[in-house]
Design a protein around this motif. Structure first.
Motif, PDB file in Angstrom:
ATOM      1  N   TRP A  58       0.815  -1.213   0.000  1.00 18.72           N
ATOM      2  CA  TRP A  58       0.000   0.000   0.000  1.00 18.72           C
ATOM      3  C   TRP A  58       0.850   1.264   0.000  1.00 18.72           C
ATOM      4  CZ3 TRP A  58      -4.348  -0.948  -1.932  1.00 18.72           C
ATOM      5  CH2 TRP A  58      -4.989  -2.157  -1.674  1.00 18.72           C
ATOM      6  N   TYR A  59       2.081   1.161   0.463  1.00 13.29           N
ATOM      7  CA  TYR A  59       2.985   2.308   0.392  1.00 13.29           C
ATOM      8  C   TYR A  59       3.431   2.530  -1.060  1.00 13.29           C
ATOM      9  CZ  TYR A  59       3.019   2.189   5.443  1.00 13.29           C
ATOM     10  OH  TYR A  59       2.627   2.226   6.767  1.00 13.29           O
ATOM     11  N   GLY A  60       3.651   1.431  -1.763  1.00 13.19           N
ATOM     12  CA  GLY A  60       3.957   1.558  -3.184  1.00 13.19           C
ATOM     13  C   GLY A  60       2.776   2.093  -3.960  1.00 13.19           C
ATOM     14  N   PHE A  61       1.575   1.608  -3.628  1.00 11.92           N
ATOM     15  CA  PHE A  61       0.382   2.073  -4.334  1.00 11.92           C
ATOM     16  C   PHE A  61       0.129   3.551  -4.069  1.00 11.92           C
ATOM     17  CE2 PHE A  61      -4.330   2.565  -4.525  1.00 11.92           C
ATOM     18  CZ  PHE A  61      -4.463   2.392  -5.893  1.00 11.92           C
ATOM     19  N   ALA A  62       0.352   3.999  -2.823  1.00 10.32           N
ATOM     20  CA  ALA A  62       0.179   5.411  -2.502  1.00 10.32           C
ATOM     21  C   ALA A  62       1.108   6.275  -3.350  1.00 10.32           C
ATOM     22  CB  ALA A  62       0.432   5.656  -1.021  1.00 10.32           C
ATOM     23  N   THR A  63       2.319   5.772  -3.600  1.00 10.34           N
ATOM     24  CA  THR A  63       3.256   6.482  -4.480  1.00 10.34           C
ATOM     25  C   THR A  63       2.680   6.590  -5.883  1.00 10.34           C
ATOM     26  OG1 THR A  63       5.108   5.582  -3.195  1.00 10.34           O
ATOM     27  CG2 THR A  63       5.616   6.482  -5.376  1.00 10.34           C
ATOM     28  N   GLY A  64       2.079   5.500  -6.378  1.00  6.99           N
ATOM     29  CA  GLY A  64       1.469   5.507  -7.696  1.00  6.99           C
ATOM     30  C   GLY A  64       0.270   6.436  -7.783  1.00  6.99           C
ATOM     31  N   VAL A  65      -0.511   6.522  -6.708  1.00  5.48           N
ATOM     32  CA  VAL A  65      -1.664   7.437  -6.700  1.00  5.48           C
ATOM     33  C   VAL A  65      -1.181   8.883  -6.832  1.00  5.48           C
ATOM     34  CG1 VAL A  65      -3.600   8.301  -5.331  1.00  5.48           C
ATOM     35  CG2 VAL A  65      -3.110   5.847  -5.378  1.00  5.48           C
ATOM     36  N   GLY A  66      -0.097   9.211  -6.150  1.00  8.76           N
ATOM     37  CA  GLY A  66       0.474  10.543  -6.289  1.00  8.76           C
ATOM     38  C   GLY A  66       0.911  10.813  -7.720  1.00  8.76           C
ATOM     39  N   ALA A  67       1.525   9.809  -8.350  1.00  8.03           N
ATOM     40  CA  ALA A  67       1.938   9.952  -9.745  1.00  8.03           C
ATOM     41  C   ALA A  67       0.735  10.147 -10.654  1.00  8.03           C
ATOM     42  CB  ALA A  67       2.739   8.722 -10.175  1.00  8.03           C
ATOM     43  N   ALA A  68      -0.359   9.423 -10.380  1.00 11.46           N
ATOM     44  CA  ALA A  68      -1.571   9.542 -11.195  1.00 11.46           C
ATOM     45  C   ALA A  68      -2.156  10.948 -11.114  1.00 11.46           C
ATOM     46  CB  ALA A  68      -2.609   8.513 -10.746  1.00 11.46           C
ATOM     47  N   LEU A  69      -2.112  11.551  -9.922  1.00 12.38           N
ATOM     48  CA  LEU A  69      -2.608  12.920  -9.770  1.00 12.38           C
ATOM     49  C   LEU A  69      -1.783  13.887 -10.616  1.00 12.38           C
ATOM     50  CD1 LEU A  69      -4.408  15.058  -8.465  1.00 12.38           C
ATOM     51  CD2 LEU A  69      -2.802  15.112  -6.524  1.00 12.38           C
ATOM     52  N   VAL A 125      16.617   2.917  -0.355  1.00 12.72           N
ATOM     53  CA  VAL A 125      15.352   3.422   0.193  1.00 12.72           C
ATOM     54  C   VAL A 125      15.331   3.199   1.689  1.00 12.72           C
ATOM     55  CG1 VAL A 125      12.849   3.162   0.190  1.00 12.72           C
ATOM     56  CG2 VAL A 125      14.103   2.989  -1.951  1.00 12.72           C
ATOM     57  N   SER A 126      14.971   4.230   2.403  1.00  9.39           N
ATOM     58  CA  SER A 126      14.878   4.113   3.858  1.00  9.39           C
ATOM     59  C   SER A 126      13.780   3.138   4.236  1.00  9.39           C
ATOM     60  CB  SER A 126      14.590   5.491   4.465  1.00  9.39           C
ATOM     61  OG  SER A 126      14.279   5.360   5.829  1.00  9.39           O
ATOM     62  N   HIS A 127      14.054   2.325   5.229  1.00 10.24           N
ATOM     63  CA  HIS A 127      13.041   1.378   5.704  1.00 10.24           C
ATOM     64  C   HIS A 127      12.056   2.045   6.666  1.00 10.24           C
ATOM     65  CE1 HIS A 127      14.577  -2.393   3.942  1.00 10.24           C
ATOM     66  NE2 HIS A 127      15.759  -1.787   4.019  1.00 10.24           N
ATOM     67  N   ASN A 128      12.276   3.326   6.944  1.00 11.16           N
ATOM     68  CA  ASN A 128      11.290   4.082   7.709  1.00 11.16           C
ATOM     69  C   ASN A 128      10.070   4.303   6.820  1.00 11.16           C
ATOM     70  OD1 ASN A 128       9.904   5.747   9.446  1.00 11.16           O
ATOM     71  ND2 ASN A 128      11.096   7.572   8.925  1.00 11.16           N
ATOM     72  N   ARG A 129       8.955   3.681   7.134  1.00  7.91           N
ATOM     73  CA  ARG A 129       7.813   3.674   6.228  1.00  7.91           C
ATOM     74  C   ARG A 129       7.215   5.054   6.003  1.00  7.91           C
ATOM     75  NH1 ARG A 129       4.113  -1.684   7.255  1.00  7.91           N
ATOM     76  NH2 ARG A 129       5.742  -3.235   6.879  1.00  7.91           N
ATOM     77  N   GLY A 130       7.211   5.901   7.034  1.00  5.15           N
ATOM     78  CA  GLY A 130       6.510   7.162   6.899  1.00  5.15           C
ATOM     79  C   GLY A 130       5.013   6.886   6.781  1.00  5.15           C
ATOM     80  N   SER A 131       4.246   7.922   6.507  1.00  2.00           N
ATOM     81  CA  SER A 131       2.800   7.732   6.352  1.00  2.00           C
ATOM     82  C   SER A 131       2.451   7.507   4.893  1.00  2.00           C
ATOM     83  CB  SER A 131       2.064   8.978   6.871  1.00  2.00           C
ATOM     84  OG  SER A 131       2.348  10.092   6.042  1.00  2.00           O
ATOM     85  N   LEU A 132       1.247   7.005   4.666  1.00  2.00           N
ATOM     86  CA  LEU A 132       0.773   6.844   3.290  1.00  2.00           C
ATOM     87  C   LEU A 132       0.702   8.199   2.590  1.00  2.00           C
ATOM     88  CD1 LEU A 132      -2.068   4.196   3.791  1.00  2.00           C
ATOM     89  CD2 LEU A 132       0.183   3.832   2.755  1.00  2.00           C
ATOM     90  N   VAL A 133       0.328   9.230   3.354  1.00  2.00           N
ATOM     91  CA  VAL A 133       0.251  10.574   2.771  1.00  2.00           C
ATOM     92  C   VAL A 133       1.634  11.032   2.311  1.00  2.00           C
ATOM     93  CG1 VAL A 133      -0.255  13.012   3.235  1.00  2.00           C
ATOM     94  CG2 VAL A 133      -1.779  11.219   4.111  1.00  2.00           C
ATOM     95  N   HIS A 134       2.659  10.764   3.107  1.00  3.73           N
ATOM     96  CA  HIS A 134       4.018  11.135   2.729  1.00  3.73           C
ATOM     97  C   HIS A 134       4.431  10.433   1.440  1.00  3.73           C
ATOM     98  CE1 HIS A 134       8.430  10.400   2.743  1.00  3.73           C
ATOM     99  NE2 HIS A 134       8.465  11.682   3.048  1.00  3.73           N
ATOM    100  N   ASN A 135       4.116   9.150   1.333  1.00  2.00           N
ATOM    101  CA  ASN A 135       4.451   8.409   0.119  1.00  2.00           C
ATOM    102  C   ASN A 135       3.673   8.934  -1.084  1.00  2.00           C
ATOM    103  OD1 ASN A 135       6.161   5.658   0.739  1.00  2.00           O
ATOM    104  ND2 ASN A 135       5.020   6.334   2.521  1.00  2.00           N
ATOM    105  N   PHE A 136       2.419   9.312  -0.862  1.00  2.65           N
ATOM    106  CA  PHE A 136       1.607   9.908  -1.916  1.00  2.65           C
ATOM    107  C   PHE A 136       2.218  11.223  -2.399  1.00  2.65           C
ATOM    108  CE2 PHE A 136      -1.548  13.257  -2.659  1.00  2.65           C
ATOM    109  CZ  PHE A 136      -2.206  12.770  -3.777  1.00  2.65           C
TER     110      PHE A 136
END
Length: 240
Positions: A58-69, A125-136
């Motif tokens: 879901w962290y990868g997907f959040a990154t993709g959602v940001g790209a889609a925007l 890549v840091s293993h610190n996940r951060g939030s989904l919003v940050h990844n987005f």
């Protein structure tokens, strides 16, 4: 069979053709454009794969959602600019030559994708996940920092006759499904990477990119041949 140069055939008008393009056709076009714009393994694609492997799907997907925007913003800007040009095109022959040029540009994009090596873009890549919003947000800005995607949208919009003058509802649906196509790609990619995470390595990124490049080149070549066929065989195009 009606002769190609029968002078009794009415001259086709490009603006009239645009009014007959329906919602279902724009759904298909929007999906294809969204997928093609998202699929190449550029910086955000590599980042999405890395985050899926290191942080979770879901962290990868959040990154993709940001790209889609980011993609839809550039798509809207491109469409707005091209609408002024599209409004003055009435000759079907001009429109089909534009489609042919779009096919050539799309083929070159596929060739560039095939020849590029996304593995060079792999970074720790840091293993610190951060939030989904940050990844987005980071996914959005990584994509938004590359305005050259406008040229890809110009090629695809020209090839797929995506800009519809005075035909707002199918046009709106087309833009919505660019987003749907992009999200479908990121959802499918992160699902696949998550399933094969124990067997996936950086070579997998390279293979995915080459496959995407081949698919884009093949599709663009088919569309170019289709456009040439329409240019020379549809009654009325060569009239006048």
């Amino acid at each position: 069979m009606i002769p190609l140069l029968d002078t009794h055939l009415p001259q086709l008008n490009y603006q009239e053709i645009l009014q007959n393009i329906g919602i279902f056709e724009m759904v298909v076009k929007g999906m294809i454009i969204g997928i093609v714009a998202s699929a190449p393994m550029g910086p955000v694609g590599v980042l999405c794969v890395q985050r899926t492997l290191n942080k979770g799907r879901w962290y990868g997907f959040a990154t993709g959602v940001g790209a889609a925007l980011s993609d839809i913003i550039y798509a809207l800007v491109t469409g707005f600019g091209l609408s002024f040009v599209n409004d003055i095109i009435t000759d079907v022959r001009v429109a089909f030559w534009i489609k042919l040029v779009g096919s050539v540009l799309l083929f070159l994009f596929g060739l560039w994708t095939f020849r590029s090596n996304p593995v060079d873009k792999v970074k720790p890549v840091s293993h610190n996940r951060g939030s989904l919003v940050h990844n987005f947000v980071t996914g959005f800005f990584v994509t938004f920092s590359n305005p050259l995607i406008v040229f890809l949208f110009v090629a695809m919009f020209g090839q797929f006759t995506f800009i519809l003058s005075d035909n707002p509802w199918p046009q709106l649906v087309g833009y919505v499904f660019i987003v749907v196509g992009a999200l479908a790609w990121w959802f499918g990619l992160t699902w696949l990477i998550d399933k094969v995470r124990n067997r996936f390595n950086v070579r997998g990124i390279w293979i995915i990119n080459r496959v995407i490049g081949v698919v884009v080149m093949v599709v663009s070549a088919i569309m170019a041949l289709y456009s040439l066929g329409l240019l020379y065989w549809i009654p009325g195009i060569e009239q006048g």
